[in-house]
Structure formats: structure tokens, C-alpha cells
Design a protein around this motif. Sequence first.
Motif, PDB file in Angstrom:
ATOM      1  N   GLN A  32       0.830  -1.201   0.000  1.00  0.00           N
ATOM      2  CA  GLN A  32       0.000   0.000   0.000  1.00  0.00           C
ATOM      3  C   GLN A  32       0.870   1.258   0.000  1.00  0.00           C
ATOM      4  O   GLN A  32       0.461   2.293  -0.535  1.00  0.00           O
ATOM      5  N   PHE A  33       2.039   1.175   0.600  1.00  0.00           N
ATOM      6  CA  PHE A  33       2.976   2.296   0.541  1.00  0.00           C
ATOM      7  C   PHE A  33       3.555   2.444  -0.873  1.00  0.00           C
ATOM      8  O   PHE A  33       3.759   3.560  -1.362  1.00  0.00           O
TER       9      PHE A  33
ATOM     10  N   THR B 286     -18.567  -7.047  -6.928  1.00  0.00           N
ATOM     11  CA  THR B 286     -19.904  -7.597  -7.126  1.00  0.00           C
ATOM     12  C   THR B 286     -20.630  -7.670  -5.775  1.00  0.00           C
ATOM     13  O   THR B 286     -20.044  -7.407  -4.723  1.00  0.00           O
ATOM     14  N   MET B 287     -21.881  -8.082  -5.804  1.00  0.00           N
ATOM     15  CA  MET B 287     -22.650  -8.198  -4.574  1.00  0.00           C
ATOM     16  C   MET B 287     -22.013  -9.210  -3.627  1.00  0.00           C
ATOM     17  O   MET B 287     -22.092  -9.068  -2.405  1.00  0.00           O
ATOM     18  N   GLU B 288     -21.346 -10.206  -4.180  1.00  0.00           N
ATOM     19  CA  GLU B 288     -20.672 -11.203  -3.346  1.00  0.00           C
ATOM     20  C   GLU B 288     -19.503 -10.579  -2.582  1.00  0.00           C
ATOM     21  O   GLU B 288     -19.074 -11.095  -1.549  1.00  0.00           O
ATOM     22  N   LYS B 289     -18.991  -9.454  -3.084  1.00  0.00           N
ATOM     23  CA  LYS B 289     -17.864  -8.779  -2.423  1.00  0.00           C
ATOM     24  C   LYS B 289     -18.310  -7.494  -1.739  1.00  0.00           C
ATOM     25  O   LYS B 289     -17.490  -6.638  -1.398  1.00  0.00           O
ATOM     26  N   ASN B 290     -19.614  -7.380  -1.520  1.00  0.00           N
ATOM     27  CA  ASN B 290     -20.156  -6.194  -0.854  1.00  0.00           C
ATOM     28  C   ASN B 290     -19.499  -6.020   0.512  1.00  0.00           C
ATOM     29  O   ASN B 290     -19.337  -6.982   1.262  1.00  0.00           O
ATOM     30  N   GLY B 291     -19.124  -4.778   0.837  1.00  0.00           N
ATOM     31  CA  GLY B 291     -18.446  -4.503   2.096  1.00  0.00           C
ATOM     32  C   GLY B 291     -16.947  -4.675   2.038  1.00  0.00           C
ATOM     33  O   GLY B 291     -16.270  -4.570   3.068  1.00  0.00           O
ATOM     34  N   CYS B 292     -16.405  -4.915   0.849  1.00  0.00           N
ATOM     35  CA  CYS B 292     -14.970  -5.169   0.720  1.00  0.00           C
ATOM     36  C   CYS B 292     -14.139  -3.910   0.980  1.00  0.00           C
ATOM     37  O   CYS B 292     -14.659  -2.799   1.062  1.00  0.00           O
ATOM     38  N   TYR B 293     -12.846  -4.113   1.088  1.00  0.00           N
ATOM     39  CA  TYR B 293     -11.901  -3.034   1.362  1.00  0.00           C
ATOM     40  C   TYR B 293     -10.961  -2.904   0.169  1.00  0.00           C
ATOM     41  O   TYR B 293     -10.363  -3.888  -0.277  1.00  0.00           O
ATOM     42  N   VAL B 294     -10.843  -1.682  -0.355  1.00  0.00           N
ATOM     43  CA  VAL B 294     -10.049  -1.406  -1.546  1.00  0.00           C
ATOM     44  C   VAL B 294      -8.773  -0.671  -1.154  1.00  0.00           C
ATOM     45  O   VAL B 294      -8.791   0.207  -0.286  1.00  0.00           O
ATOM     46  N   VAL B 295      -7.668  -1.039  -1.795  1.00  0.00           N
ATOM     47  CA  VAL B 295      -6.376  -0.397  -1.527  1.00  0.00           C
ATOM     48  C   VAL B 295      -5.801   0.150  -2.835  1.00  0.00           C
ATOM     49  O   VAL B 295      -6.298  -0.150  -3.924  1.00  0.00           O
ATOM     50  N   PRO B 296      -4.742   0.981  -2.754  1.00  0.00           N
ATOM     51  CA  PRO B 296      -4.179   1.615  -3.961  1.00  0.00           C
ATOM     52  C   PRO B 296      -3.646   0.581  -4.953  1.00  0.00           C
ATOM     53  O   PRO B 296      -3.115  -0.447  -4.544  1.00  0.00           O
ATOM     54  N   TRP B 297      -3.738   0.948  -6.209  1.00  0.00           N
ATOM     55  CA  TRP B 297      -4.537   1.997  -6.849  1.00  0.00           C
ATOM     56  C   TRP B 297      -5.781   1.408  -7.448  1.00  0.00           C
ATOM     57  O   TRP B 297      -6.141   1.671  -8.584  1.00  0.00           O
ATOM     58  N   GLY B 298      -6.418   0.519  -6.686  1.00  0.00           N
ATOM     59  CA  GLY B 298      -7.604  -0.164  -7.151  1.00  0.00           C
ATOM     60  C   GLY B 298      -7.460  -1.667  -7.090  1.00  0.00           C
ATOM     61  O   GLY B 298      -7.314  -2.344  -8.107  1.00  0.00           O
ATOM     62  N   ARG B 299      -7.450  -2.211  -5.860  1.00  0.00           N
ATOM     63  CA  ARG B 299      -7.359  -3.659  -5.628  1.00  0.00           C
ATOM     64  C   ARG B 299      -8.182  -3.988  -4.393  1.00  0.00           C
ATOM     65  O   ARG B 299      -8.223  -3.217  -3.441  1.00  0.00           O
ATOM     66  N   ILE B 300      -8.811  -5.150  -4.411  1.00  0.00           N
ATOM     67  CA  ILE B 300      -9.504  -5.634  -3.211  1.00  0.00           C
ATOM     68  C   ILE B 300      -8.496  -6.407  -2.376  1.00  0.00           C
ATOM     69  O   ILE B 300      -7.779  -7.267  -2.893  1.00  0.00           O
ATOM     70  N   GLN B 301      -8.450  -6.071  -1.080  1.00  0.00           N
ATOM     71  CA  GLN B 301      -7.481  -6.733  -0.207  1.00  0.00           C
ATOM     72  C   GLN B 301      -8.103  -6.941   1.172  1.00  0.00           C
ATOM     73  O   GLN B 301      -8.808  -6.058   1.671  1.00  0.00           O
ATOM     74  N   PRO B 302      -7.844  -8.066   1.806  1.00  0.00           N
ATOM     75  CA  PRO B 302      -8.362  -8.265   3.169  1.00  0.00           C
ATOM     76  C   PRO B 302      -7.803  -7.212   4.121  1.00  0.00           C
ATOM     77  O   PRO B 302      -6.624  -6.861   4.037  1.00  0.00           O
ATOM     78  N   ILE B 303      -8.626  -6.728   5.017  1.00  0.00           N
ATOM     79  CA  ILE B 303      -8.178  -5.766   6.015  1.00  0.00           C
ATOM     80  C   ILE B 303      -7.628  -6.526   7.218  1.00  0.00           C
ATOM     81  O   ILE B 303      -7.790  -7.749   7.316  1.00  0.00           O
ATOM     82  N   ARG B 304      -6.984  -5.820   8.125  1.00  0.00           N
ATOM     83  CA  ARG B 304      -6.422  -6.427   9.332  1.00  0.00           C
ATOM     84  C   ARG B 304      -7.443  -7.343   9.994  1.00  0.00           C
ATOM     85  O   ARG B 304      -8.616  -6.976  10.136  1.00  0.00           O
ATOM     86  N   GLU B 305      -7.011  -8.502  10.412  1.00  0.00           N
ATOM     87  CA  GLU B 305      -7.940  -9.551  10.853  1.00  0.00           C
ATOM     88  C   GLU B 305      -8.842  -9.114  12.005  1.00  0.00           C
ATOM     89  O   GLU B 305     -10.038  -9.399  12.007  1.00  0.00           O
ATOM     90  N   ASP B 306      -8.290  -8.410  12.995  1.00  0.00           N
ATOM     91  CA  ASP B 306      -9.122  -8.023  14.133  1.00  0.00           C
ATOM     92  C   ASP B 306     -10.172  -6.992  13.737  1.00  0.00           C
ATOM     93  O   ASP B 306     -11.253  -6.934  14.322  1.00  0.00           O
ATOM     94  N   LEU B 307      -9.872  -6.168  12.713  1.00  0.00           N
ATOM     95  CA  LEU B 307     -10.846  -5.193  12.228  1.00  0.00           C
ATOM     96  C   LEU B 307     -11.965  -5.891  11.469  1.00  0.00           C
ATOM     97  O   LEU B 307     -13.145  -5.532  11.610  1.00  0.00           O
TER      98      LEU B 307
END
Length: 322
Positions: A7-8, A271-292
Motif C-alpha cells: 500500500q505504501f 460484485t454483490m458477493e464482495k459487498n463490504g470489501c476493502y479497496v487499496v491503492p490503486w484499485g485492488r480488493i485486499q483483506p483488512i487487518r484480521e481483528d478489524l
Amino acid sequence: MGAQFSQFFPGKPTYTAANVGSQQGKVFIVTGGYAGIGFELTKILFAKGGKVYIAGRSEEKAREAISKIREVVKDSNGGALEFLHLELDDLSSIKASAEEFKSKESKLDVLWNNAGVSQPPLGSVSKQGFELQLATNCLGPFLFTQLLMPLLEAAVPQADTNSVRVVWLGSQMIELSAPQGGINISELFNPPKDKVRTYTTSKVGNYFLATELARKKGGKGIISVSLNPGAANTSLLRNTPWMKVLSLPLLYKAELAAYSELYAGLSEDITMEKNGCYVVPWGRIQPIREDLANAAKTKEEGGLGRAQEFWDFCEEKTKEYM
């Protein structure tokens, strides 16, 4: 740590204006669209034929931005630019802004909750006395989104599948600085005298609002996502000039960060299956920190239920302004 490193230093963007088809007939709102990342995003949407409402407190700045965009974009493909007055730090004014929009439009395809404030002078509060970052970054956008929900729902039958969305602007600070579980609920009522901490709280709040909205409205065809747009050299850092100087080697052009928001709002990957996802630079879906991620899950799902608590807090603090 590898996820943070990427992300950096995100590499070249893979989703840009070139990937976006015609947006004719689409209606968008970009809060804070007259500066920084929002300005660059607005420029792309306008060039693709979208009707874009630049929402913010300064009509003068919005008119200047509209003039600049029209100078640069020679062919808007039928696009339009409008100003919408919006003061996110004054809950009592937001309903009037939503009503003004409703008087002009019958639907809303994508709402980018892009505007925000970062680390204002310690002790800064909103018109209603809330810590300013919590008010501007969370409470105001929450109320504005709720008031516009009928128009988002109205867009669903007319829209392409998965295209009606709400985008919430987060920050890499979420994963770098948030405590376990994301937010200490007690700090919402008694903010610490630490403007970095309160900024991080507001950005985790955006992530929680995104996941909760996805849970509540996904069944009605609305996608809600949050993102780290990337470290951009914008006026968001105006209150911390020392930080801007120190982080200059890691800052990028606002146009690159706009691609992150563009992806979150328009990419067919989401898509709807990925609703609520987290996006990182410069346009990728990536899992967020596990505890979050666990904090965003309901207790019935085996999670902490913190996102639901934060949603309930926002709902309680804004209900008299609905």
C-alpha cells in the motif's frame, strides 16, 4: 507487513479512466469534489459523460473547479457538473442539502463520501459540539447517506447489476494505528486529547459504516465499500505541514489516488458477493487487518459486533436531524 508495504508502494495502476465506459445517464455525488482526490475523480466522471454533483461548503471553490475541469476536458460526452451546498460539520443543515438534490434528481447511482478533515487544532468541534473529525468524517456522511437512500434505491431498477454504490473514504492509518477491535466506544463520548487517535477513530468508523451499510442494504441492490485511496499530496495535510514534509517521499499525485476511488465506485470486480470489501491503492480488493474484519462482523456471526455499535451510535446522534 507485506500487505502494508504494497500500500505504501502500490506500483502502476491497473484501473484508470481508460477502463471506464460511457457514464451517460448516470448521476453521481462527490463530496469535496472541488479539491485534491475528489477533483481528479470528478474530472474523470465528467469526461465519461456522467452528471456529477460537487458537494461542499464553498460555492466559489466549486465554481472555480468546474471552470478548470471544463477547460481541461474538451469533450465531456454529454456530461454535466453541478454544485450542491453541503456542510458535513453541521448536522442541522444536511437535510436541506439532501432535499435540494432530491428536487433536481430522481435517482443517485454512486455516492462518494470523499470529503473529510484531518488533524485540525486540538479541541476543534462541530456546530453540534462533536469532535470535528468524528463529525465531518462520520456523522455528517452517515446522515447524508441515510437521507439519500431513497434515491440510491430508486437507481437500482434502472442500473446495471452491482453498479449502485456508496463509497467511504478510509485511510491506511486504520491498519497502522487503530487499537484492537478498531474503536474504543468510550472514546466516542470522551475523545482523547490526541488528534491522530481521533482521526484514526473516524477512519475506522468509515470502514464500519461501509460494512454495516453493505449488510443492511445489500439485499436491496446497493453495494457499500471503503478504501485506503493511497497517500496523496493534497490539502488534507494542511493542518500538519511537518507531517507533509516528512512523508513527502511517500506522497503521490492526487490523480493516482483518484483511481482507487474510481475502482471502488465503478469497477466490475466489485460484485454483490464482495459487498463490504476493502479497496487499496490503486484499485485492488485486499483483506483488512484480521481483528478489524472480526470487529465488523456481528456477534451472531461470531464477531465483535463493533461495527453495529458504531452504526447505532451514529444513528442515535443524528436521528433528530432526519
